[in-house]
Design a protein around this motif. Sequence first.
Motif, PDB file in Angstrom:
ATOM      1  N   LEU A 137       0.830  -1.208   0.000  1.00  0.00           N
ATOM      2  CA  LEU A 137       0.000   0.000   0.000  1.00  0.00           C
ATOM      3  C   LEU A 137       0.858   1.250   0.000  1.00  0.00           C
ATOM      4  CD1 LEU A 137      -2.698  -1.117   2.612  1.00  0.00           C
ATOM      5  CD2 LEU A 137      -2.900  -1.097   0.111  1.00  0.00           C
ATOM      6  N   GLN A 138       1.934   1.229   0.806  1.00  0.00           N
ATOM      7  CA  GLN A 138       2.815   2.392   0.877  1.00  0.00           C
ATOM      8  C   GLN A 138       3.550   2.610  -0.435  1.00  0.00           C
ATOM      9  OE1 GLN A 138       4.929   1.122   4.335  1.00  0.00           O
ATOM     10  NE2 GLN A 138       3.563   2.174   5.747  1.00  0.00           N
ATOM     11  N   GLY A 139       3.943   1.513  -1.101  1.00  0.00           N
ATOM     12  CA  GLY A 139       4.606   1.644  -2.389  1.00  0.00           C
ATOM     13  C   GLY A 139       3.721   2.331  -3.411  1.00  0.00           C
ATOM     14  N   MET A 140       2.436   1.987  -3.414  1.00  0.00           N
ATOM     15  CA  MET A 140       1.484   2.646  -4.313  1.00  0.00           C
ATOM     16  C   MET A 140       1.347   4.128  -3.979  1.00  0.00           C
ATOM     17  SD  MET A 140      -1.586  -0.179  -4.433  1.00  0.00           S
ATOM     18  CE  MET A 140      -1.333  -1.849  -5.042  1.00  0.00           C
ATOM     19  N   LEU A 141       1.232   4.421  -2.702  1.00  0.00           N
ATOM     20  CA  LEU A 141       1.064   5.804  -2.265  1.00  0.00           C
ATOM     21  C   LEU A 141       2.286   6.649  -2.592  1.00  0.00           C
ATOM     22  CD1 LEU A 141      -0.809   7.756  -0.810  1.00  0.00           C
ATOM     23  CD2 LEU A 141       0.168   6.985   1.363  1.00  0.00           C
ATOM     24  N   ILE A 142       3.463   6.105  -2.353  1.00  0.00           N
ATOM     25  CA  ILE A 142       4.708   6.814  -2.668  1.00  0.00           C
ATOM     26  C   ILE A 142       4.785   7.112  -4.160  1.00  0.00           C
ATOM     27  CG2 ILE A 142       7.228   6.617  -2.746  1.00  0.00           C
ATOM     28  CD1 ILE A 142       6.969   4.803  -0.235  1.00  0.00           C
ATOM     29  N   ALA A 143       4.417   6.134  -4.982  1.00  0.00           N
ATOM     30  CA  ALA A 143       4.497   6.316  -6.426  1.00  0.00           C
ATOM     31  C   ALA A 143       3.586   7.446  -6.890  1.00  0.00           C
ATOM     32  CB  ALA A 143       4.124   5.014  -7.136  1.00  0.00           C
ATOM     33  N   VAL A 144       2.375   7.509  -6.349  1.00  0.00           N
ATOM     34  CA  VAL A 144       1.441   8.579  -6.726  1.00  0.00           C
ATOM     35  C   VAL A 144       2.014   9.951  -6.359  1.00  0.00           C
ATOM     36  CG1 VAL A 144      -0.822   9.583  -6.254  1.00  0.00           C
ATOM     37  CG2 VAL A 144      -0.608   7.110  -6.600  1.00  0.00           C
ATOM     38  N   VAL A 145       2.490  10.077  -5.130  1.00  0.00           N
ATOM     39  CA  VAL A 145       3.043  11.352  -4.671  1.00  0.00           C
ATOM     40  C   VAL A 145       4.278  11.732  -5.475  1.00  0.00           C
ATOM     41  CG1 VAL A 145       4.158  12.507  -2.717  1.00  0.00           C
ATOM     42  CG2 VAL A 145       2.123  11.112  -2.342  1.00  0.00           C
ATOM     43  N   ALA A 146       5.122  10.731  -5.789  1.00  0.00           N
ATOM     44  CA  ALA A 146       6.380  10.998  -6.496  1.00  0.00           C
ATOM     45  C   ALA A 146       6.177  11.307  -7.968  1.00  0.00           C
ATOM     46  CB  ALA A 146       7.322   9.801  -6.349  1.00  0.00           C
ATOM     47  N   VAL A 147       4.973  11.148  -8.463  1.00  0.00           N
ATOM     48  CA  VAL A 147       4.648  11.545  -9.832  1.00  0.00           C
ATOM     49  C   VAL A 147       3.908  12.880  -9.839  1.00  0.00           C
ATOM     50  CG1 VAL A 147       3.285  10.983 -11.876  1.00  0.00           C
ATOM     51  CG2 VAL A 147       4.646   9.203 -10.765  1.00  0.00           C
ATOM     52  N   VAL A 148       2.911  13.021  -8.983  1.00  0.00           N
ATOM     53  CA  VAL A 148       2.049  14.208  -9.000  1.00  0.00           C
ATOM     54  C   VAL A 148       2.807  15.462  -8.556  1.00  0.00           C
ATOM     55  CG1 VAL A 148       0.014  15.293  -7.979  1.00  0.00           C
ATOM     56  CG2 VAL A 148      -0.066  12.897  -8.692  1.00  0.00           C
ATOM     57  N   LEU A 149       3.503  15.405  -7.414  1.00  0.00           N
ATOM     58  CA  LEU A 149       4.180  16.601  -6.901  1.00  0.00           C
ATOM     59  C   LEU A 149       5.285  17.097  -7.843  1.00  0.00           C
ATOM     60  CD1 LEU A 149       4.210  18.629  -4.607  1.00  0.00           C
ATOM     61  CD2 LEU A 149       5.811  17.134  -3.378  1.00  0.00           C
ATOM     62  N   PRO A 150       6.165  16.252  -8.371  1.00  0.00           N
ATOM     63  CA  PRO A 150       7.156  16.734  -9.344  1.00  0.00           C
ATOM     64  C   PRO A 150       6.510  17.306 -10.609  1.00  0.00           C
ATOM     65  CG  PRO A 150       7.826  14.619  -8.467  1.00  0.00           C
ATOM     66  CD  PRO A 150       6.426  14.851  -7.993  1.00  0.00           C
ATOM     67  N   LEU A 151       5.388  16.717 -11.051  1.00  0.00           N
ATOM     68  CA  LEU A 151       4.709  17.254 -12.224  1.00  0.00           C
ATOM     69  C   LEU A 151       4.233  18.681 -11.967  1.00  0.00           C
ATOM     70  CD1 LEU A 151       3.521  16.904 -15.060  1.00  0.00           C
ATOM     71  CD2 LEU A 151       1.495  15.871 -14.002  1.00  0.00           C
ATOM     72  N   LEU A 152       3.666  18.928 -10.795  1.00  0.00           N
ATOM     73  CA  LEU A 152       3.236  20.278 -10.439  1.00  0.00           C
ATOM     74  C   LEU A 152       4.426  21.229 -10.361  1.00  0.00           C
ATOM     75  CD1 LEU A 152       0.580  19.497  -7.668  1.00  0.00           C
ATOM     76  CD2 LEU A 152       0.151  20.194 -10.041  1.00  0.00           C
ATOM     77  N   ALA A 153       5.542  20.741  -9.807  1.00  0.00           N
ATOM     78  CA  ALA A 153       6.748  21.577  -9.709  1.00  0.00           C
ATOM     79  C   ALA A 153       7.290  21.899 -11.100  1.00  0.00           C
ATOM     80  CB  ALA A 153       7.802  20.866  -8.867  1.00  0.00           C
ATOM     81  N   PHE A 154       7.274  20.913 -11.981  1.00  0.00           N
ATOM     82  CA  PHE A 154       7.749  21.093 -13.357  1.00  0.00           C
ATOM     83  C   PHE A 154       6.925  22.157 -14.074  1.00  0.00           C
ATOM     84  CE2 PHE A 154       7.743  19.698 -17.867  1.00  0.00           C
ATOM     85  CZ  PHE A 154       9.107  19.817 -18.131  1.00  0.00           C
ATOM     86  N   LEU A 155       5.612  22.097 -13.908  1.00  0.00           N
ATOM     87  CA  LEU A 155       4.724  23.094 -14.528  1.00  0.00           C
ATOM     88  C   LEU A 155       4.914  24.467 -13.895  1.00  0.00           C
ATOM     89  CD1 LEU A 155       1.457  20.949 -14.811  1.00  0.00           C
ATOM     90  CD2 LEU A 155       3.089  21.512 -16.639  1.00  0.00           C
ATOM     91  N   ALA A 156       5.206  24.490 -12.588  1.00  0.00           N
ATOM     92  CA  ALA A 156       5.367  25.764 -11.881  1.00  0.00           C
ATOM     93  C   ALA A 156       6.593  26.542 -12.346  1.00  0.00           C
ATOM     94  CB  ALA A 156       5.455  25.507 -10.382  1.00  0.00           C
TER      95      ALA A 156
END
Length: 474
Positions: free
Chosen positions: A187-206
């Motif tokens: 479960l934690q591996g799934m959660l980490i993967a989601v966060v590690a994709v979404v947050l960098p994507l937002l930073a990249f766009l920012a």
Amino acid sequence: MNLTALITLLIYALIIVGVGYWAARKSKSEEAFLLGNRELGPIVAGLAYAASSSSAWVLLGFSGFVYAVGISALWMVPGILIGYAAVWLFAGPVLRKASTQNGNLTLTDFLLEGSGRRTGQAIRAAASLMIAFCFAYYVASQFQGAGIALDGLFGTGLTGGVLIGAIVILAYTFFGGFLAVSIINTLQGMLIAVVAVVLPLLAFLAVGGLDGLLLAAGQQGSAEYHSTFFDISGGRTGWLATGFIVGLFATGFGALGQPHLTAWIMAIKDAKSRVIGAGVALVWGLAVYTGMAILGIAARVIIGPDVAAESVFFQLSELLLPSILSGIVIAATLSAIMSTVDSLLLVSGAALGHDLGVFRKLNINSVLGYRLGILLVCIAAAVVTVSFPATIFDRTLFAWIALGASFGPTVVVRAMGLKPAGLAVLLSIVLGFTFSLLFEFVLDAGPGGVWSRIIPWLFALLPFLLIKELKKHS
């Protein structure tokens, strides 16, 4: 944000402690408690392996390393991924076969196969003490991440945050063993993967996407940026550049000697699942490490070069996400930390209880002995965390390098189809560990230190070349 994080953490804590108590009913035997009866499927094994190999190391440590050093830090990523593949596809067949045929419950059992009684006892003692020592440092790095996050949210202080995190992690690992750790890490591996994709994507766009990063790269000589940040060798030239790159790249090969990672291979149910699990782990690793690299680079553009490196993940979470989501992300970070600590504590308990036999000599039930070993290492790690200041990155790096150099060479030799003499294995373990200690506490090689990655391995391989008792497997 604080209220959201608190509610999320409370719900999460109740769930994982509940899983621990449920799994306790199925963890009565040694094999069940330490390896889940060797019945793991590929998705669970792959995600649990990946999550337990990274955690605070990648979310806080690696993103902070990229933020502080620049794009030259990215040389570590291909090495990490090749290390994943080496464990699953190169060493994996031999690890799983030996584990199944010989009833191995730990990496130490695998290391001492073919050794005489006295040499085997010496290998058990040396390996167990090294694991307990290194994992106290390794767990301390994760406790530090938990302490930083909880202190930032609720003002607990580092010590208070460490104690809260330790109690939650201990609660489910102590009772549920490998089965609880497997379910929760998936479960934690799934959660980490989601966060590690979404947050960098937002930073990249920012930062304006690729154009924004290229613009920042063009300004690297200005006061805002160190001139070496966007240089692939960090401003080094010649042999210094080569050594730095090789040193970062070679970090990944430490995976071959990590007892908490080889346990997932030993626990997987069949060869097909092992191959599929390798793919799961590699895809996860590529996504998460790439995401954290982007986050570290974008953080340098967004917030400048003058903040604490291991805080950039939290800072960008607060800047880029609504408060309710920011609280959830910080809770996800704590879950990432737990996903490594639980497997580390489980292997530590096995090292003290099964390999060293400390509690067996006191006529204590084996599973209870493992639980007491988990408790002792947990206490030691908490003491190290609050008593000896260091960064998460440095603590994890030391344990990773030391265990890799101590046990990795033997795993490589066995994976090549050779059966080394017990004395060669013992000398290899001692030399690898000794030279790792030398570089950590005397020479202070640092994250890009090529010799701290290579010399301990070279000395650890030397006994296999000098002792002429290598034989082909029958």
